[in-house]
Design an enzyme around this catalytic site. Structure first.
Site: not given
Ligand code: IPM
Ligand code: MG
Length: 350
Positions: A244, A136, A187, A248, A220
């Site tokens: 990230d 990032y 990884k 999710d 993975d």
């Molecule tokens: C998160 C989001 C952010 C990230 C984006 C909006 C920049 O996906 O907080 O998970 O990738 O960190």
């Molecule tokens: Mg995210």
């Protein structure tokens, strides 16, 4: 001194943070709250997604709570002025390197998950995502034109010993107060940063945390195990990009992204940054449909980790569970309540 700086941001951000404000005013009336523009709306007003003033205010507060940033209207803004760039600058400016992303399955919602009830019921997984390093932020990063046509894009994944060690320390400390188990995901089979990650975590574990159970897992495989048998995990520590993605996936186990808070912490005594992990959801923005619970639960984490008020945090968490038990459901949870009505339900439970 401001206790809580609210950054409502874009999309559904202002709607969900408005409910946090109502809850805060009822639960902790003495809390000093301030509010500022952030993200796309700040770009439209001030030409920058995060102004110096706002960053200074964030650093001077005890906790910062953000709604959400971004939306299609800023897709063509210059890259360094996009709402997401403001968020990355806020995270790095506040030096909040450890992002705690809990995936907690609330009992009344076990059927809202896309996995079978028995796989998710009682789930309590904490992902600790490194937040201010890795790909990032790594330099160089650019897109260049190639002489013969076409282009070439470069991102850089980079980690130092110190960056890995400080986030791993947070994970081990957390585990000690939970089920005493850490999975470290990387990884190392293909990446140098992964190899260093594994070495540093192993070394720290041997030196300071030998009492905690540690398992290394390839990222993975971690993704697969999260959807196969999520309850095997207690704390999972991983880098910025894997964190990230894995967070999710973990979030969906709980039924809705609209339920999950997060806390980003830096060094002791510095303010934390609290954000719902959902995005700005432009498709439902401004319609009073968004679930405010992720934002409200982010406030719960702020009370616990930055505002020194665990009693209020416990009370708030119990109230959210009570509201859910009573059948309160926004649309993402299969119900009919509006954003404001969900706020009402939590207030009534309080
Ligand atoms: C998160 C989001 C952010 C990230 C984006 C909006 C920049 O996906 O907080 O998970 O990738 O960190
Ligand atoms: Mg995210």
């Amino acid at each position: 001194m401001t206790d809580l700086l609210l950054l409502p941001g874009d999309g559904i951000g202002p709607e969900v943070t408005a409910q946090v404000r109502r809850v805060a005013e009822a639960l902790t009336p003495d809390l000093q709250i301030e509010e500022r523009l952030f993200g796309g709306i700040s770009f439209d007003t001030h030409g920058l997604p995060l102004t110096e003033d706002t960053l200074a205010a964030a650093k001077a507060s005890r906790a910062v709570l953000m709604g959400a940033v971004g939306g299609p209207q800023w897709a063509s803004a210059p890259r360094d002025k996009r709402p997401e760039a403001g968020l990355l600058n806020l995270r790095s400016g506040m030096e909040v390197f450890a992002n705690l992303r809990p995936a907690l399955c609330f009992q009344p919602l076990a059927d809202a998950s896309s996995l079978k009830r028995e796989l998710v019921e009682g789930l309590d997984l904490m992902i600790v995502r490194e937040l201010t390093g890795g790909v990032y932020f790594g330099q160089p990063r650019f897109i260049e034109d190639l002489p013969g046509g076409g282009r070439r894009a470069v991102d850089t994944q980079v980690y130092t010993t110190a960056e890995i060690e400080r986030v791993a320390r947070v994970a081990f400390e957390l585990a000690r107060g939970r089920r005493n188990k850490v999975h470290s995901a990387e990884k190392s089979n293909v990446m140098e940063t992964g190899l260093l990650w594994r070495e540093v975590v192993t070394d720290l574990h041997r030196r300071d945390y030998a009492d905690v159970e540690l398992e290394h897992i390839l990222a993975d495989n971690a993704a697969m195990q999260i959807v196969k048998n999520p309850k095997q995990f207690d704390v999972m520590v991983t880098d910025n990009l894997f964190g990230d993605i894995l967070s999710d996936a973990a979030a969906q186990l709980t039924g809705s992204l609209g339920m999950l808070p997060s806390a980003a912490l830096g060094l002791a005594g510095k303010p934390g940054l609290y954000e719902p992990i959902h995005g700005s959801a432009p498709d439902i923005a401004g319609q009073n449909l968004a679930n405010p619970l992720a934002a409200i639960l982010s406030f719960e984490m702020a009370l616990r980790w930055s505002l020194d008020n665990a009693a209020a945090a416990d009370h708030l968490l119990a109230s959210v569970i009570k509201a859910l038990d009573g059948g309160a459901r926004t649309r993402d949870l299969g119900g009919q309540l509006t954003t404001v009505q969900m706020g009402d339900a939590v207030l009534a439970a309080l």
